[in-house]
Design an enzyme around this catalytic site. Sequence first.
Site, PDB file in Angstrom:
ATOM      1  N   ASP A  17      -6.133 -15.275 -12.379  1.00 48.77           N
ATOM      2  CA  ASP A  17      -5.108 -15.338 -13.407  1.00 48.77           C
ATOM      3  C   ASP A  17      -5.372 -16.599 -14.241  1.00 48.77           C
ATOM      4  O   ASP A  17      -6.143 -17.471 -13.825  1.00 48.77           O
ATOM      5  CB  ASP A  17      -3.746 -15.414 -12.693  1.00 48.77           C
ATOM      6  N   ASP A  28      -2.660 -18.390 -16.761  1.00 54.80           N
ATOM      7  CA  ASP A  28      -1.521 -19.297 -16.905  1.00 54.80           C
ATOM      8  C   ASP A  28      -0.959 -19.714 -15.555  1.00 54.80           C
ATOM      9  O   ASP A  28      -0.595 -18.886 -14.726  1.00 54.80           O
ATOM     10  CB  ASP A  28      -0.421 -18.619 -17.735  1.00 54.80           C
TER      11      ASP A  28
END
Length: 289
Positions: free
Chosen positions: A38, A40
């Site tokens: 991922d 953020d």
Amino acid sequence: MIPELSKPSVIMRDRQRVEEMIQSMHRAGPGGLQVISDFDMTLTRFAYNGQRCPTSHNILDNSKLISEDCKKSLKELLNKYYPIEIDSSRTVEEKLPHMVEWWTKAHNLLIQQKIRKDLLAQVVQESEAMLRDGYKEFFDHLRDLNVPLLIFSAGLGDVVEEVVRQKGLFHSNVRVFSNYMDFDENGILRAFKGQLIHTYNKREGALLNEAHFHELKDRHNVLLLGDSLGDLTMADGVQNVENVLKIGYLNDKVEERKESYLASYDIVLERDETMDLANAILRHVSGGQ
Ligand code: TMP
Ligand code: MG
């Protein structure tokens, strides 16, 4: 085996199982590995000096490309929906419609701002985007080992790419799945491309990108990095999988969410702003290469 596993911020439900997986990944070596992460709050820091760091959305939302009125509306959306995103008392099914609503409203607000493509690089340059400590070793080591890194983000793809590019990390082994902007012939944002990716539909996103995973079908081991329970499905498109070692950053609402994170991530990193553990695992799997 890996001293970083004993750091106080590193917690595990079953340490023996983790060590077995790492040993199995070590035996297969870097040629059998792919990394899915991922962006953020996973590759980027959650906080610095007590201040929250921006997500890829926030980078744009806080910029001069967005009017004050629009900033206010985006902030209201964040205040309404972020607590739902991280609420441990609701199921993913309950959260889904809210996430679709949040992303759809936020994207529509951005489209109304007539954002210019040629100003994005400057906005990222002027932002407070911060990657986690040890990020350079992480990206460079993966490049040196020829290990594919898939960044799978529900954020804004154009912003994610720009952050990675400006740090000099957009090596040829890096790919990004995300929400990409569609600009008109004058370079003005007019829509978002493809199917919306939000926090809790990464599984569907993975399955849509079958070709990518097919290319990597001989890499049976996955190192998965995330910070949300929605990130756990990012490797669902991987074919012939042998080990998926799931590392989860637990950044916020730590006590409330610890149990659910420990139940679903193999390793939980509690308020840990570094890439130290991932880097140590990579060093081990590559046998010091
Ligand atoms: P991800 O880290 O799972 O890829 O998700 C992106 C993050 O972006 C998620 O934690 C929520 C956040 N977000 C914003 O900060 N502002 C927004 O307008 C939207 C839609 C999401
Ligand atoms: Mg995240």
